[in-house]
Design a protein around this motif. Structure first.
Motif, PDB file in Angstrom:
ATOM      1  N   PRO A 164      -8.668 -15.392 -19.118  1.00  0.00           N
ATOM      2  CA  PRO A 164      -8.778 -16.988 -19.117  1.00  0.00           C
ATOM      3  C   PRO A 164      -9.204 -17.385 -20.501  1.00  0.00           C
ATOM      4  O   PRO A 164     -10.309 -17.070 -21.266  1.00  0.00           O
ATOM      5  N   PRO A 165      -8.492 -18.227 -20.977  1.00  0.00           N
ATOM      6  CA  PRO A 165      -8.962 -18.765 -22.490  1.00  0.00           C
ATOM      7  C   PRO A 165     -10.414 -19.481 -22.453  1.00  0.00           C
ATOM      8  O   PRO A 165     -11.119 -19.512 -23.711  1.00  0.00           O
ATOM      9  N   ARG A 166     -10.526 -20.081 -21.433  1.00  0.00           N
ATOM     10  CA  ARG A 166     -12.059 -20.593 -21.384  1.00  0.00           C
ATOM     11  C   ARG A 166     -12.505 -20.357 -20.050  1.00  0.00           C
ATOM     12  O   ARG A 166     -11.937 -20.493 -18.913  1.00  0.00           O
ATOM     13  N   VAL A 216     -12.866 -13.454 -14.854  1.00  0.00           N
ATOM     14  CA  VAL A 216     -14.196 -13.299 -15.782  1.00  0.00           C
ATOM     15  C   VAL A 216     -13.860 -12.312 -16.925  1.00  0.00           C
ATOM     16  O   VAL A 216     -13.326 -11.265 -16.497  1.00  0.00           O
ATOM     17  N   VAL A 217     -14.277 -12.830 -18.056  1.00  0.00           N
ATOM     18  CA  VAL A 217     -14.087 -11.802 -19.277  1.00  0.00           C
ATOM     19  C   VAL A 217     -15.272 -11.760 -19.761  1.00  0.00           C
ATOM     20  O   VAL A 217     -16.031 -12.636 -19.938  1.00  0.00           O
ATOM     21  N   ILE A 237      -6.899 -10.278 -34.402  1.00  0.00           N
ATOM     22  CA  ILE A 237      -7.467 -11.605 -33.619  1.00  0.00           C
ATOM     23  C   ILE A 237      -7.223 -12.746 -34.283  1.00  0.00           C
ATOM     24  O   ILE A 237      -6.564 -13.757 -33.742  1.00  0.00           O
ATOM     25  N   ASP A 238      -7.741 -12.577 -35.664  1.00  0.00           N
ATOM     26  CA  ASP A 238      -7.246 -13.859 -36.480  1.00  0.00           C
ATOM     27  C   ASP A 238      -5.840 -14.222 -36.658  1.00  0.00           C
ATOM     28  O   ASP A 238      -5.599 -15.316 -36.841  1.00  0.00           O
ATOM     29  N   ARG A 239      -5.029 -13.251 -36.808  1.00  0.00           N
ATOM     30  CA  ARG A 239      -3.506 -13.309 -37.082  1.00  0.00           C
ATOM     31  C   ARG A 239      -3.094 -14.041 -35.602  1.00  0.00           C
ATOM     32  O   ARG A 239      -2.412 -15.154 -35.597  1.00  0.00           O
ATOM     33  N   LEU A 240      -3.412 -13.441 -34.588  1.00  0.00           N
ATOM     34  CA  LEU A 240      -2.767 -14.014 -33.196  1.00  0.00           C
ATOM     35  C   LEU A 240      -3.389 -15.640 -33.251  1.00  0.00           C
ATOM     36  O   LEU A 240      -2.547 -16.412 -32.309  1.00  0.00           O
ATOM     37  N   THR A 241      -4.675 -15.841 -33.439  1.00  0.00           N
ATOM     38  CA  THR A 241      -5.370 -17.071 -33.221  1.00  0.00           C
ATOM     39  C   THR A 241      -4.504 -18.157 -34.191  1.00  0.00           C
ATOM     40  O   THR A 241      -4.132 -19.242 -33.874  1.00  0.00           O
ATOM     41  N   PRO A 293      -2.802 -17.795 -27.100  1.00  0.00           N
ATOM     42  CA  PRO A 293      -4.101 -17.898 -26.122  1.00  0.00           C
ATOM     43  C   PRO A 293      -4.821 -16.592 -26.095  1.00  0.00           C
ATOM     44  O   PRO A 293      -4.096 -15.621 -25.642  1.00  0.00           O
ATOM     45  N   LEU A 294      -5.974 -16.646 -26.261  1.00  0.00           N
ATOM     46  CA  LEU A 294      -6.764 -15.270 -26.196  1.00  0.00           C
ATOM     47  C   LEU A 294      -7.941 -15.804 -25.187  1.00  0.00           C
ATOM     48  O   LEU A 294      -8.569 -16.785 -25.322  1.00  0.00           O
ATOM     49  N   ALA A 295      -8.440 -14.707 -24.751  1.00  0.00           N
ATOM     50  CA  ALA A 295      -9.487 -14.943 -23.746  1.00  0.00           C
ATOM     51  C   ALA A 295     -10.905 -15.161 -24.335  1.00  0.00           C
ATOM     52  O   ALA A 295     -11.033 -14.898 -25.305  1.00  0.00           O
ATOM     53  N   ASP A 296     -11.526 -15.988 -23.541  1.00  0.00           N
ATOM     54  CA  ASP A 296     -13.065 -16.345 -23.911  1.00  0.00           C
ATOM     55  C   ASP A 296     -13.765 -14.969 -24.122  1.00  0.00           C
ATOM     56  O   ASP A 296     -13.588 -14.308 -23.416  1.00  0.00           O
TER      57      ASP A 296
END
Length: 460
Positions: free
Chosen positions: A216-218, A276-277, A341-345, A350-353
């Motif tokens: 989940p992103p958040r 949950v992450v 991670i910076d590139r995908l952002t 959307p990346l996990a919390d």
């Protein structure tokens, strides 16, 4: 007092992934903040060890582990890091002399430990080891070890303590090396740059990125509250100390997985997200060559547990399986992962919390320094009456952190230390989180015990 070290191994080469990762973190901090990354331990020495025996053991320890006489400095490009293993030099041992009185020894030991732990290391000029000895009547009665995190993590400190103990008892560097064959950091760096090491790095980063896309992103709702000091809560639970092992045995899981499962359940309950992450701090070594190494891994396992609610025993079993995969893929080059991670952002993926952290430190110190748990037949419900929840301190706000949960080892209780963003988890929610973990684990242990009694008593 100085120890003269000579004829040690030497060499220079690229830093390991772990050395580089911790160096990057520490060097982004102000000098005043850097000491909190020191790895420290202190202990009384009873009944005492002759001073010369202790100094000889420390000299042998330097011969055993290259990381203890290694300096780190930027490479020629200025963007990377190199390690230099010095073949000789001096190690300053800080000493205090006092009377052989338990109270005076404890006071002197605590004061020396605080002083040595309070200073940062200069990795380019300092060896990453400080030693403090409190001496009474010619015997070392208290010892302090302070190491730079660029040299060791918790597991590495545990190995240092065990090896120092064996050397003081008469072992030689050759006999210890023959028994365990610890890999040295230069050897580790060579592996990491080999074809096999690059494959391992690529596979680990791919695993982490898959988990980041699935989670989940958040977890917790966003907040607009102004930054405030982060409270630190400490749950001290004698019942949890026994219950966690009972549950682990029954479900064929590690006790760390039991605590992680409970943390996932409470995270889901308080955040409202069933998935949950959690970033799990990994000190275990999953390469045979690193099992006995004194080095720093400095990687997080990306742990993802879908549907972290329901039957707790089932949650424990699923957590165990997921945790093993997370640990095995927690050995990678952090700079490369951070870049991905910076590139995908930047691309809007959307990346996990990644704001929740779990760290089990209980088994990092051997029994020579860590107080062994005290066996007890006290009923769990009676033991729970001795549970305490205190709020020992506050920390400066940490951007991007929802909570950090540490499991700690004591003599007759298991401690859970939690630091959290009060805008996300105010103090009542933190208390509910920690007591909820105790309720889940102790409740499961009591249910298992009740079921076993029911089977043991014949009907009628």
């Amino acid at each position: 007092m100085d120890i003269s070290f000579s004829n040690g191994r030497s060499g220079s080469g690229p830093a390991t992934w772990g050395q580089q990762a911790i160096w990057d973190v520490v060097n982004r901090l102000t000098p005043a903040d850097r000491p909190r990354y020191n790895i420290t331990t202190a202990s009384p020495v009873d009944p005492g060890v002759p001073v010369q025996t202790t100094l000889d053991a420390l000299r042998d320890l330097l011969h055993l582990h290259d990381s203890l006489h290694t300096r780190l400095h930027p490479d020629e490009s200025g963007t990377g890091l190199r390690q230099t293993v010095d073949p000789d030099g001096l190690l300053t041992v800080h000493t205090r002399h006092c009377d052989d009185d338990p109270a005076e020894l404890a006071t002197a030991g605590s004061a020396l430990h605080r002083r040595l732990a309070a200073d940062p290391f200069d990795s380019a000029t300092d060896w990453p080891l400080r030693v403090g000895l409190v001496i009474a009547d010619g015997l070392v009665r208290h010892i302090t070890l302070v190491l730079s995190h660029t040299a060791v993590d918790g597991s590495g400190m545990g190995r240092v303590i065990q090896d120092l103990t064996e050397l003081a008892l008469g072992a030689t560097p050759e006999s210890v090396r023959a028994e365990r064959s610890p890999q040295q950091p230069l050897e580790e760096a060579e592996f990491q740059r080999s074809e096999r090491g690059r494959r391992r790095d690529a596979n680990a980063r791919a695993h982490v990125l898959r988990k980041l896309r699935l989670g989940p992103p958040r977890l917790f709702p966003p907040t607009t509250a102004e930054s405030a000091p982060f409270p630190n809560a400490l749950l001290d639970s004698p019942a949890l100390l026994r219950a966690v092992d009972l549950v682990a045995t029954a479900h064929r899981a590690s006790s760390s997985s039991v605590l992680l499962a409970a943390a996932c359940t409470m995270t889901a309950e308080l955040s409202g997200s069933p998935d949950v992450v959690i970033q799990v701090i990994v000190s275990n070594r999953f390469l045979p060559g690193l099992t006995d190494a004194v080095s720093v891994i400095a990687s997080d396992g990306m742990f993802h547990l879908p549907n972290a609610v329901g039957d707790f025993g089932e949650t424990v079993r699923r957590t165990q399986a997921a945790a093993i995969a997370a640990y095995r893929h927690a050995y990678y080059e952090r700079r490369l992962l951070d870049g991905e991670i910076d590139r995908l952002t930047a691309e809007g993926v959307p990346l996990a919390d990644r704001s929740c952290i779990f760290n089990d430190t209980r088994d990092l110190l051997p029994a020579t320094l860590a107080t062994a748990p005290v066996p007890s037949s006290e009923p769990l419900d009676r033991a729970r009456e001795r549970t305490t929840l205190t709020w020992p301190t506050e920390f400066d706000p940490r951007p991007g952190l929802s909570y950090a949960l540490d499991a700690l080892q004591t003599g007759d209780a298991l401690q859970l230390a939690m630091t959290a963003d009060p805008a996300v988890l105010p103090r009542p929610a933190m208390a509910r989180f920690l007591l909820g973990i105790e309720n889940l684990v102790v409740g499961e242990a009591e249910a298992l015990a009740g079921a076993a009694e029911a089977v043991a008593v014949p009907a009628g």
